[in-house]
Design an enzyme around this catalytic site. Sequence first.
Site, PDB file in Angstrom:
ATOM      1  CG  ASP A  58      -2.041   1.168   1.241  1.00  0.00           C
ATOM      2  OD1 ASP A  58      -2.319   1.556   0.404  1.00  0.00           O
ATOM      3  OD2 ASP A  58      -2.300   1.484   2.561  1.00  0.00           O
ATOM      4  CG  HIS A  59      -0.515   4.810   0.087  1.00  0.00           C
ATOM      5  ND1 HIS A  59      -0.910   5.888  -0.634  1.00  0.00           N
ATOM      6  CD2 HIS A  59      -1.623   4.498   0.743  1.00  0.00           C
ATOM      7  CE1 HIS A  59      -2.151   6.055  -0.705  1.00  0.00           C
ATOM      8  NE2 HIS A  59      -2.482   5.195   0.399  1.00  0.00           N
ATOM      9  NE  ARG A  98      -4.384   2.662  11.318  1.00  0.00           N
ATOM     10  CZ  ARG A  98      -3.448   3.451  10.909  1.00  0.00           C
ATOM     11  NH1 ARG A  98      -3.522   4.629  11.585  1.00  0.00           N
ATOM     12  NH2 ARG A  98      -2.553   3.020  10.010  1.00  0.00           N
ATOM     13  CG  ASN A 103      -7.281   0.706  -0.475  1.00  0.00           C
ATOM     14  OD1 ASN A 103      -7.659  -0.073  -1.239  1.00  0.00           O
ATOM     15  ND2 ASN A 103      -5.998   1.483  -0.747  1.00  0.00           N
ATOM     16  CG  HIS A 127      -6.283   4.880  -1.909  1.00  0.00           C
ATOM     17  ND1 HIS A 127      -5.276   4.496  -1.275  1.00  0.00           N
ATOM     18  CD2 HIS A 127      -6.279   4.306  -3.068  1.00  0.00           C
ATOM     19  CE1 HIS A 127      -4.385   3.576  -1.812  1.00  0.00           C
ATOM     20  NE2 HIS A 127      -4.955   3.491  -3.118  1.00  0.00           N
ATOM     21  CB  SER A 136     -12.801   4.227   6.991  1.00  0.00           C
ATOM     22  OG  SER A 136     -11.653   3.287   6.923  1.00  0.00           O
ATOM     23  CG  ASP A 171      -5.508   1.265   8.168  1.00  0.00           C
ATOM     24  OD1 ASP A 171      -5.740   0.301   9.065  1.00  0.00           O
ATOM     25  OD2 ASP A 171      -4.510   1.897   7.873  1.00  0.00           O
ATOM     26  NE  ARG A 195      -2.682 -14.400  27.819  1.00  0.00           N
ATOM     27  CZ  ARG A 195      -1.948 -15.395  28.436  1.00  0.00           C
ATOM     28  NH1 ARG A 195      -1.294 -16.415  28.065  1.00  0.00           N
ATOM     29  NH2 ARG A 195      -2.096 -15.324  29.709  1.00  0.00           N
TER      30      ARG A 195
HETATM   31  P1  13P Z   1      -9.242   5.267   5.462  1.00  0.00           P
HETATM   32  O1  13P Z   1      -8.175   5.854   6.089  1.00  0.00           O
HETATM   33  O2  13P Z   1     -10.342   5.690   4.827  1.00  0.00           O
HETATM   34  O3  13P Z   1      -9.267   3.828   6.045  1.00  0.00           O
HETATM   35  O4  13P Z   1      -8.434   4.733   3.952  1.00  0.00           O
HETATM   36  C1  13P Z   1      -7.317   3.513   3.797  1.00  0.00           C
HETATM   37  C2  13P Z   1      -6.459   3.631   2.729  1.00  0.00           C
HETATM   38  O5  13P Z   1      -6.472   4.190   1.571  1.00  0.00           O
HETATM   39  C3  13P Z   1      -5.353   2.856   2.767  1.00  0.00           C
HETATM   40  O6  13P Z   1      -4.477   2.885   1.462  1.00  0.00           O
HETATM   41  O1  G3H Z   2      -3.440   4.870   3.729  1.00  0.00           O
HETATM   42  C1  G3H Z   2      -2.734   4.500   4.462  1.00  0.00           C
HETATM   43  C2  G3H Z   2      -2.952   3.605   5.426  1.00  0.00           C
HETATM   44  O2  G3H Z   2      -4.122   3.776   6.339  1.00  0.00           O
HETATM   45  C3  G3H Z   2      -2.026   2.913   6.135  1.00  0.00           C
HETATM   46  O3  G3H Z   2      -1.505   3.810   7.164  1.00  0.00           O
HETATM   47  O4  G3H Z   2       0.881   4.132   6.698  1.00  0.00           O
HETATM   48  O5  G3H Z   2       0.105   4.476   8.985  1.00  0.00           O
HETATM   49  O6  G3H Z   2       0.426   2.099   7.881  1.00  0.00           O
HETATM   50  P1  G3H Z   2       0.132   3.636   7.720  1.00  0.00           P
HETATM   51 ZN    ZN Z   3      -4.636   4.837   0.636  1.00  0.00          ZN
END
Ligand code: 13P
Ligand code: G3H
Ligand code: ZN
Length: 316
Positions: free
Chosen positions: A81-82, A260, A254, A210, A213, A256, A281
């Site tokens: 990713d990225h 979280r 996408n 992207h 969420s 993430d 745990r």
């Molecule tokens: P969110 O921050 O909306 O979850 O997007 C995640 C993302 O684009 C990861 O590449």
């Molecule tokens: O878009 C990025 C993702 O949310 C990943 O985030 O670079 O903090 O792992 P991160």
């Molecule tokens: Zn992203």
Amino acid sequence: MIVTTDALFRVAYGKYAVGAYNINNMEQALGLFKGHIEAQAPFIIQISKGARKYAGIPMIEAIIRAADQLYPDAIYAVHLDHGDEATCYSCIDSGFYSSVMIDASHEPFDQNVAITRRVVERAHARGISVEAELGMLGGVEEDIALDEKHAMLTDPDEAKAFVEQTGCDSLAVAIGTSHGAYKFKGQQSLHFDRIAAIQQKLPGLPLVMHGSSSVPQEEVQRINAAGGALDPAARGVDENEFQRAAALGVTKVNIDTDGRLVWTRVHREYFRDQPAEFDFRKPGAVYVQEYARFIVHKSEKLGSAGQLAAVREAVS
Ligand code: 13P
Ligand code: G3H
Ligand code: ZN
């Protein structure tokens, strides 16, 4: 079973979207695999540069291999990713990844083309596919004038030229979303007219969304009630729009931040309610269950739930 990202895209394109989730640790992996088996959905595991640094490259790969042993029926792709150019090469050479994302969207168009093309050449030589990005994600706030908003979205003609010049396999497009918990305030919709215009110029090319969420209000409220300080006005993408976007070629979504938020809610509530507890745990096990439940819900919204048998058939 790890499959190519292309194989997943071929089956899903125009019908549903495949969820792409970032992982950083064992608990996320356990919830991710468990949820996708319960939902009978294919998925994409995303590894960011931050995750590679946090867990360590051998550790993050070992977590995935171990989860694969625990859930042998899971079908998924592994994606960087990225990535920057150097990280893309490291992942391509490792042989572990199904696809990489080269994110040079901050560069001027010609530079973005040149960098992406170099990565595509090296990736294709190893049978790995490449996601590239064009346009400016983010900052689509209510107080930005409409013209300005549209200027930040991916231009369909540019997108066509970019794909022709780079040979990339999928394209991350700016269609109204942004990363993180603070996307925008108030109700916002995806820019469907823009997605349709891009699809018209690039029929059959998987588009990537992207910043997908949804930042559920209930999740934010529960976190804040357990001691958090998140902005209660924050809003994300309406997950009821996923399938309409999928019909227009958005094949990878996408997510993430929402995961979280699940982690933060579970752990804050657990330690608030059990202040004398220190066995991590216990909340960890609750989190795995809750994350799996979250994945089942997202898979239903994406339309990927129940598609595993068809994917298995297509890849075997
Ligand atoms: P969110 O921050 O909306 O979850 O997007 C995640 C993302 O684009 C990861 O590449
Ligand atoms: O878009 C990025 C993702 O949310 C990943 O985030 O670079 O903090 O792992 P991160
Ligand atoms: Zn992203």
